[in-house]
Design an enzyme around this catalytic site. Structure first.
Site, PDB file in Angstrom:
ATOM      1  N   LYS A  42      -3.125 -14.454  -5.447  1.00 43.08           N
ATOM      2  CA  LYS A  42      -2.702 -15.008  -4.150  1.00 43.08           C
ATOM      3  C   LYS A  42      -1.198 -15.033  -3.925  1.00 43.08           C
ATOM      4  O   LYS A  42      -0.697 -15.755  -3.064  1.00 43.08           O
ATOM      5  CB  LYS A  42      -3.270 -16.430  -3.915  1.00 43.08           C
ATOM      6  N   ALA A  43      -0.461 -14.210  -4.670  1.00 45.48           N
ATOM      7  CA  ALA A  43       0.993 -14.167  -4.489  1.00 45.48           C
ATOM      8  C   ALA A  43       1.431 -13.122  -3.473  1.00 45.48           C
ATOM      9  O   ALA A  43       2.620 -13.036  -3.149  1.00 45.48           O
ATOM     10  CB  ALA A  43       1.665 -13.902  -5.833  1.00 45.48           C
ATOM     11  N   GLY A  44       0.502 -12.318  -2.967  1.00 45.20           N
ATOM     12  CA  GLY A  44       0.884 -11.268  -2.018  1.00 45.20           C
ATOM     13  C   GLY A  44       0.540  -9.867  -2.508  1.00 45.20           C
ATOM     14  O   GLY A  44       1.160  -8.885  -2.096  1.00 45.20           O
ATOM     15  N   THR A  45      -0.467  -9.805  -3.361  1.00 45.24           N
ATOM     16  CA  THR A  45      -0.900  -8.534  -3.961  1.00 45.24           C
ATOM     17  C   THR A  45      -1.263  -7.493  -2.907  1.00 45.24           C
ATOM     18  O   THR A  45      -0.779  -6.356  -2.938  1.00 45.24           O
ATOM     19  CB  THR A  45      -2.175  -8.771  -4.813  1.00 45.24           C
ATOM     20  N   HIS A 103      -4.117  -8.963 -12.283  1.00 41.37           N
ATOM     21  CA  HIS A 103      -3.625 -10.348 -12.297  1.00 41.37           C
ATOM     22  C   HIS A 103      -3.370 -10.799 -13.738  1.00 41.37           C
ATOM     23  O   HIS A 103      -3.118 -11.983 -13.981  1.00 41.37           O
ATOM     24  CB  HIS A 103      -4.645 -11.301 -11.672  1.00 41.37           C
ATOM     25  N   SER A 133      -2.892 -21.363  -1.473  1.00 42.55           N
ATOM     26  CA  SER A 133      -3.614 -20.133  -1.157  1.00 42.55           C
ATOM     27  C   SER A 133      -4.755 -19.905  -2.156  1.00 42.55           C
ATOM     28  O   SER A 133      -5.862 -19.502  -1.776  1.00 42.55           O
ATOM     29  CB  SER A 133      -2.640 -18.947  -1.187  1.00 42.55           C
ATOM     30  N   SER A 223       2.714  -5.992   8.867  1.00 44.21           N
ATOM     31  CA  SER A 223       2.908  -7.370   9.342  1.00 44.21           C
ATOM     32  C   SER A 223       1.596  -8.129   9.120  1.00 44.21           C
ATOM     33  O   SER A 223       0.515  -7.515   9.035  1.00 44.21           O
ATOM     34  CB  SER A 223       3.266  -7.385  10.830  1.00 44.21           C
ATOM     35  N   MET A 227      -2.148  -6.485   9.487  1.00 43.09           N
ATOM     36  CA  MET A 227      -3.025  -6.385   8.313  1.00 43.09           C
ATOM     37  C   MET A 227      -4.283  -7.240   8.488  1.00 43.09           C
ATOM     38  O   MET A 227      -5.357  -6.864   8.034  1.00 43.09           O
ATOM     39  CB  MET A 227      -2.273  -6.781   7.038  1.00 43.09           C
ATOM     40  N   PHE A 250      -9.842 -13.813   4.218  1.00 46.65           N
ATOM     41  CA  PHE A 250      -8.958 -13.402   3.129  1.00 46.65           C
ATOM     42  C   PHE A 250      -7.508 -13.473   3.594  1.00 46.65           C
ATOM     43  O   PHE A 250      -6.640 -13.984   2.893  1.00 46.65           O
ATOM     44  CB  PHE A 250      -9.308 -11.977   2.670  1.00 46.65           C
TER      45      PHE A 250
HETATM   46  P1  A3P Z   1      -2.440 -17.385   2.461  1.00 39.30           P
HETATM   47  O1  A3P Z   1      -3.705 -17.844   1.809  1.00 39.30           O
HETATM   48  O2  A3P Z   1      -1.306 -18.351   2.260  1.00 39.30           O
HETATM   49  O3  A3P Z   1      -2.612 -17.014   3.890  1.00 39.30           O
HETATM   50  P2  A3P Z   1      -3.297 -11.766  -2.487  1.00 39.30           P
HETATM   51  O4  A3P Z   1      -3.305 -10.491  -1.752  1.00 39.30           O
HETATM   52  O5  A3P Z   1      -2.448 -11.771  -3.701  1.00 39.30           O
HETATM   53  O6  A3P Z   1      -4.680 -12.273  -2.723  1.00 39.30           O
HETATM   54  O7  A3P Z   1      -2.561 -12.836  -1.556  1.00 39.30           O
HETATM   55  C1  A3P Z   1      -3.148 -13.298  -0.389  1.00 39.30           C
HETATM   56  C2  A3P Z   1      -2.145 -14.138   0.360  1.00 39.30           C
HETATM   57  O8  A3P Z   1      -1.145 -13.250   0.924  1.00 39.30           O
HETATM   58  C3  A3P Z   1      -2.767 -14.877   1.530  1.00 39.30           C
HETATM   59  O9  A3P Z   1      -1.954 -16.044   1.701  1.00 39.30           O
HETATM   60  C4  A3P Z   1      -2.577 -13.865   2.651  1.00 39.30           C
HETATM   61  O10 A3P Z   1      -2.677 -14.395   3.932  1.00 39.30           O
HETATM   62  C5  A3P Z   1      -1.156 -13.398   2.336  1.00 39.30           C
HETATM   63  N1  A3P Z   1      -0.824 -12.109   2.972  1.00 39.30           N
HETATM   64  C6  A3P Z   1      -1.508 -10.953   2.906  1.00 39.30           C
HETATM   65  N2  A3P Z   1      -0.920 -10.010   3.661  1.00 39.30           N
HETATM   66  C7  A3P Z   1       0.180 -10.584   4.213  1.00 39.30           C
HETATM   67  C8  A3P Z   1       1.197 -10.123   5.110  1.00 39.30           C
HETATM   68  N3  A3P Z   1       1.184  -8.897   5.583  1.00 39.30           N
HETATM   69  N4  A3P Z   1       2.158 -10.998   5.451  1.00 39.30           N
HETATM   70  C9  A3P Z   1       2.173 -12.257   4.976  1.00 39.30           C
HETATM   71  N5  A3P Z   1       1.231 -12.758   4.145  1.00 39.30           N
HETATM   72  C10 A3P Z   1       0.244 -11.924   3.751  1.00 39.30           C
END
Ligand code: A3P
Length: 290
Positions: A42-45, A103, A133, A223, A227, A250
């Site tokens: 959940k860090a932005g993968t 991860h 998240s 963005s 996405m 998600f």
């Molecule tokens: P939130 O739950 O805070 O919305 P991962 O891909 O590691 O599982 O991380 C998912 C997190 O990244 C989610 O956070 C998701 O909304 C956020 N995320 C995914 N794509 C994004 C984007 N283009 N811009 C900002 N946040 C994004």
């Protein structure tokens, strides 16, 4: 779908379906051209995966559309749901260069990634937003262990009792090894603040050269809004018995600072005091730990 219990692998709690296939993961041999995308969950993968895929395809969204993110960038340690092939098997069927998502904390990354000097991009997100998240994800993902009540979840996070272990060990492990292993370490908050700058950093790290116009297109295509609506990126292909979208989607919120809507002032104080202790041996420049 059953929620998988956690089993420790070298002291790190992993879902049992991963732990039971550990040998096939640990002995996986990537190609030197493969790119590893490593994160604490959940860090932005997914965001980083989209950016890298578009960079590799010169911003051509159609070229990326052959398969959803999860397929074109396989998850190394996935072995679920049981009916689908494992990440390792899927990777063996693909031609390098592959984008490989993991991860795993750094000490559990298969050693052949370092032997082959694979490029590695690590995305880190501030602890409290990452926790929030992950909490929502554990509520919606029916394969993850039960999150239980919020208050208890905060303590589990602090103790590293969630799948893939301690956030603190994870972010520190990659941080302290980043020079030695040539890891590009980026922050979710920097991607939010200046996506163009971070996309250009990734481009340079991967020795790619794309035009300013293409970078602009990638900024736009990746963005949060775009996405969230892109079925190739938003995991909407995953059955609802697995990802329960009635809990949350998600692509949930995509913001910095959402933790302020969840932590009470007392929880925040307790968390910060523990954070100071757990992070005192490193100086990782996380932003927005307000
Ligand atoms: P939130 O739950 O805070 O919305 P991962 O891909 O590691 O599982 O991380 C998912 C997190 O990244 C989610 O956070 C998701 O909304 C956020 N995320 C995914 N794509 C994004 C984007 N283009 N811009 C900002 N946040 C994004």
């Amino acid at each position: 779908i059953t929620r998988f219990p956690l089993i420790p692998v070298k002291g790190v709690p992993l879902r049992n379906n991963i732990a039971e296939n550990w040998d096939s993961i640990w002995t996986f041999r990537p190609d030197p051209s493969d790119i590893l995308i490593a994160t604490y969950p959940k860090a932005g993968t997914t965001w980083a995966q989209e950016i890298i895929d578009l960079l590799l395809h010169n911003g051509d969204a159609e070229a990326c559309k052959r398969a959803p993110t999860a397929v074109r960038s396989p998850f190394l340690e996935t072995c679920s749901p049981p009916a689908t092939i494992s990440g390792v098997e899927r990777l063996k069927k693909m031609d390098p260069p592959r984008m490989i998502k993991t991860h795993l904390p750094i000490q559990l990354v298969p050693p052949a990634f370092w032997e082959n000097k694979c490029k590695t991009i690590y995305v880190a997100r501030n602890a409290k937003d990452n926790l929030v998240s992950y909490y929502y994800f554990d509520c919606m993902n029916q394969a993850q262990p039960e999150p239980g009540p919020w208050e208890g979840y905060v303590h589990k996070f602090m103790r590293g009792e969630l799948a893939w272990g301690s956030w603190y060990d994870h972010v520190k492990g990659y941080w302290t090894e980043k020079e030695k292993r040539n890891i590009l370490y980026i922050f979710y908050e920097d991607m939010k603040q200046n996506p163009r700058r971070e996309i250009e950093r990734i481009m340079r790290y991967l020795d790619l050269s794309v035009s300013d116009e293409v970078i602009s297109r990638i900024v736009e295509l990746t963005s949060f809004k775009n996405m969230k609506e892109n079925p190739m990126a938003n995991y909407s292909h995953v059955p609802t018995s697995f990802f329960d979208n009635s809990v949350c989607s998600f692509m949930r919120k995509g913001e910095v600072g959402d933790w302020t809507n969840h932590f009470t002032p007392e929880q925040s104080k307790m968390f910060d005091e523990d954070y100071e202790k757990q992070m005192k041996d490193v100086n990782i420049p996380f932003k927005t730990l307000i």
